[in-house]
Scaffold this motif. Structure first.
Motif, mmCIF file in Angstrom:
data_model
loop_
_atom_site.group_PDB
_atom_site.id
_atom_site.type_symbol
_atom_site.label_atom_id
_atom_site.label_comp_id
_atom_site.label_asym_id
_atom_site.label_seq_id
_atom_site.Cartn_x
_atom_site.Cartn_y
_atom_site.Cartn_z
ATOM 1 N N ALA A 69 26.494 45.115 39.310
ATOM 2 C CA ALA A 69 27.784 44.510 39.644
ATOM 3 C C ALA A 69 28.449 43.885 38.432
ATOM 4 O O ALA A 69 29.677 43.740 38.392
ATOM 5 C CB ALA A 69 27.598 43.471 40.743
ATOM 6 N N HIS A 70 27.655 43.521 37.428
ATOM 7 C CA HIS A 70 28.200 42.931 36.207
ATOM 8 C C HIS A 70 28.528 43.982 35.140
ATOM 9 O O HIS A 70 29.184 43.647 34.141
ATOM 10 C CB HIS A 70 27.213 41.922 35.609
ATOM 11 N N HIS A 71 28.070 45.229 35.330
ATOM 12 C CA HIS A 71 28.223 46.211 34.258
ATOM 13 C C HIS A 71 28.854 47.531 34.685
ATOM 14 O O HIS A 71 29.043 48.407 33.832
ATOM 15 C CB HIS A 71 26.852 46.478 33.607
ATOM 16 N N GLU A 72 29.178 47.713 35.959
ATOM 17 C CA GLU A 72 29.878 48.915 36.400
ATOM 18 C C GLU A 72 31.334 48.552 36.684
ATOM 19 O O GLU A 72 31.618 47.711 37.548
ATOM 20 C CB GLU A 72 29.203 49.501 37.632
ATOM 21 N N PRO A 73 32.277 49.164 35.955
ATOM 22 C CA PRO A 73 33.695 48.781 36.053
ATOM 23 C C PRO A 73 34.244 48.739 37.474
ATOM 24 O O PRO A 73 34.958 47.792 37.835
ATOM 25 C CB PRO A 73 34.394 49.841 35.205
ATOM 26 N N GLU A 74 33.945 49.741 38.280
ATOM 27 C CA GLU A 74 34.513 49.766 39.622
ATOM 28 C C GLU A 74 33.980 48.636 40.497
ATOM 29 O O GLU A 74 34.692 48.158 41.392
ATOM 30 C CB GLU A 74 34.242 51.128 40.276
ATOM 31 N N LEU A 75 32.747 48.218 40.261
ATOM 32 C CA LEU A 75 32.210 47.074 41.001
ATOM 33 C C LEU A 75 32.826 45.774 40.502
ATOM 34 O O LEU A 75 33.164 44.888 41.293
ATOM 35 C CB LEU A 75 30.686 47.030 40.875
ATOM 36 N N LEU A 76 32.983 45.638 39.190
ATOM 37 C CA LEU A 76 33.596 44.437 38.629
ATOM 38 C C LEU A 76 34.980 44.197 39.220
ATOM 39 O O LEU A 76 35.352 43.060 39.535
ATOM 40 C CB LEU A 76 33.699 44.557 37.109
ATOM 41 N N LYS A 77 35.744 45.266 39.384
ATOM 42 C CA LYS A 77 37.104 45.124 39.903
ATOM 43 C C LYS A 77 37.139 44.654 41.350
ATOM 44 O O LYS A 77 38.180 44.178 41.826
ATOM 45 C CB LYS A 77 37.839 46.460 39.778
ATOM 46 N N ARG A 78 36.016 44.754 42.051
ATOM 47 C CA ARG A 78 35.974 44.357 43.453
ATOM 48 C C ARG A 78 35.670 42.879 43.647
ATOM 49 O O ARG A 78 36.008 42.301 44.682
ATOM 50 C CB ARG A 78 34.938 45.194 44.208
ATOM 51 N N TRP A 79 35.014 42.240 42.647
ATOM 52 C CA TRP A 79 34.583 40.865 42.898
ATOM 53 C C TRP A 79 34.964 39.857 41.812
ATOM 54 O O TRP A 79 35.155 38.668 42.109
ATOM 55 C CB TRP A 79 33.069 40.807 43.116
ATOM 56 N N LEU A 80 35.075 40.272 40.569
ATOM 57 C CA LEU A 80 35.302 39.309 39.487
ATOM 58 C C LEU A 80 36.791 38.999 39.375
ATOM 59 O O LEU A 80 37.467 39.378 38.428
ATOM 60 C CB LEU A 80 34.757 39.851 38.165
ATOM 61 N N LEU A 81 37.313 38.283 40.391
ATOM 62 C CA LEU A 81 38.753 38.064 40.511
ATOM 63 C C LEU A 81 39.150 36.594 40.505
ATOM 64 O O LEU A 81 40.337 36.278 40.479
ATOM 65 C CB LEU A 81 39.265 38.711 41.806
ATOM 66 N N GLY A 82 38.169 35.681 40.569
ATOM 67 C CA GLY A 82 38.522 34.278 40.648
ATOM 68 C C GLY A 82 39.196 33.966 41.965
ATOM 69 O O GLY A 82 38.882 34.559 43.001
ATOM 70 N N ASP A 116 41.805 33.895 45.141
ATOM 71 C CA ASP A 116 42.538 34.981 45.797
ATOM 72 C C ASP A 116 43.930 35.119 45.177
ATOM 73 O O ASP A 116 44.525 34.144 44.707
ATOM 74 C CB ASP A 116 42.674 34.699 47.296
ATOM 75 N N GLY A 117 44.444 36.352 45.180
ATOM 76 C CA GLY A 117 45.789 36.576 44.674
ATOM 77 C C GLY A 117 45.837 37.229 43.313
ATOM 78 O O GLY A 117 46.919 37.367 42.740
ATOM 79 N N TRP A 118 44.681 37.645 42.790
ATOM 80 C CA TRP A 118 44.633 38.269 41.477
ATOM 81 C C TRP A 118 43.952 39.633 41.562
ATOM 82 O O TRP A 118 43.105 39.863 42.427
ATOM 83 C CB TRP A 118 43.892 37.385 40.473
ATOM 84 N N SER A 119 44.301 40.518 40.636
ATOM 85 C CA SER A 119 43.688 41.843 40.554
ATOM 86 C C SER A 119 43.212 42.077 39.126
ATOM 87 O O SER A 119 43.880 41.672 38.159
ATOM 88 C CB SER A 119 44.678 42.946 40.930
ATOM 89 N N MET A 120 42.045 42.724 38.991
ATOM 90 C CA MET A 120 41.537 43.111 37.675
ATOM 91 C C MET A 120 42.026 44.524 37.382
ATOM 92 O O MET A 120 41.721 45.470 38.113
ATOM 93 C CB MET A 120 40.014 43.045 37.644
ATOM 94 N N THR A 121 42.801 44.667 36.326
ATOM 95 C CA THR A 121 43.378 45.969 35.980
ATOM 96 C C THR A 121 42.585 46.700 34.907
ATOM 97 O O THR A 121 42.663 47.929 34.801
ATOM 98 C CB THR A 121 44.819 45.795 35.488
#
Length: 325
Positions: free
Chosen positions: A197-210, A212-217
């Motif tokens: 979850a810390h090293h696969e980009p698609e997983l990171l984009k699902r949770w590492l958002l701080g 609510d209201g933000w997206s990891m691009t």
């Protein structure tokens, strides 16, 4: 006092300390593998310890500093030689400087920690192997036996505080020094899954958002020494704020247990932070420890004041509920 017997064998060059506890073997193991807990009893009562690093895996290393009543300090290290999860570990134990580097002017020794089940709870057998008769005499003369006895007198209180390792306690931030902060969180998931979850980009984009209201691009996770990493976020429609991101380089990596990286805010000059991520398996979960070293105390306090810990808790809770399910 949990210690029931101390056996010194001058011929075998060993000292064995036997201690019995009412807690389970698993609970005792947790107390020794969680830096938040071991630092509550590793060191005599009047010399409390702070663990800057605690990597419980073969090849891992621990670095701790004990502080005396007048502010004087003494540092040490463990080099992990063998780990049988939940049952035993073996280390090379020695003296260190403030940065954790071995003090070769002082002797080191080999120590084994054996965790056993008993009818009443658990037993810890700690055996110290000295390199010579002179070394044994020197270290015992420095008060090693008395120090271990004083240190172990504190374990019962730590074991009784079951909430100190509760999985639902949330993210904690502890200031270790003028420049260092330790983030700790027990995450319901295996070490392997938390690492992915810390090293696969698609997983990171699902949770590492701080919040609510933000997206990891952008999510570029470095997985080899020297590789670059980069993360960028943008506010969703209706969320106030400006896009931002971080970048850095992988300095050290030992999947799935430890990674050390630099980190700087994109577009901001100055010395980067150093992030040391360690994942430790515990019963039914993973203990995540992140030691962050800032350039100075001012930067440390400024970042903590942003609500960093709350944002990380929101992300870790999302990791548990939306990724590790």
């Amino acid at each position: 006092m949990p210690i029931t017997e101390v056996l010194k064998d001058p011929e075998a060059l060993t000292m064995t300390v036997i201690a019995d506890f009412s807690a389970t073997r698993e609970r005792l193991w947790e107390a020794y593998t969680d830096p938040r807990q071991i630092e509550k009893f590793w060191g005599p009562v009047e010399w409390p310890a702070t663990f800057i690093r605690h990597d419980v895996y073969p090849g891992g290393r621990s670095h701790y500093t004990m502080t005396g009543p007048d502010g004087e300090q003494s540092s040490g290290f463990w080099e992990f030689l063998h780990v049988d999860e939940g049952h035993s570990f073996e280390v090379r134990d020695g003296f260190a400087d403030a940065e954790g580097h071995e003090n070769t002017d002082m002797p080191s020794m080999r120590m084994t920690f054996q965790f056993e089940e008993t009818e009443a709870g658990s037993r810890l057998v700690t055996t110290t192997h000295f390199g010579s008769a002179d070394q044994l005499e020197q270290l015992l003369g420095m008060g090693m036996e008395e120090g271990m006895t004083s240190a172990m007198s504190q374990i019962d209180e730590v074991l009784a505080d079951l909430s100190s390792f509760a999985a639902g306690r949330g993210t904690e931030a502890q200031i270790l020094s003028d420049t260092q902060v330790r983030i700790s969180r027990v995450i319901r998931g295996s070490v392997e899954d938390v690492w992915r979850a810390h090293h696969e980009p698609e997983l990171l984009k699902r949770w590492l958002l701080g919040p609510d209201g933000w997206s990891m691009t952008v999510a570029v996770a470095g997985t080899t020494v020297g590789a670059k990493h980069r993360s960028e976020w943008v506010p969703n429609e209706g969320t106030e704020g400006e896009a931002f991101g971080f970048e850095g380089e992988v300095l050290e990596i030992h999947p799935p247990l430890r990674a050390v990286t630099t980190e700087s805010m994109i577009g901001m000059p100055g010395e980067p932070n150093i992030n040391e991520l360690t994942l430790t398996p515990v019963e039914g979960a993973t203990l995540l420890t992140l030691v962050i070293t800032y350039p100075n105390a001012e930067v440390r306090d400024m970042i903590l004041a942003t609500g960093m810990t709350d944002g990380m808790e929101t992300s870790y809770a999302r990791l548990e509920s939306e990724v590790l399910v």
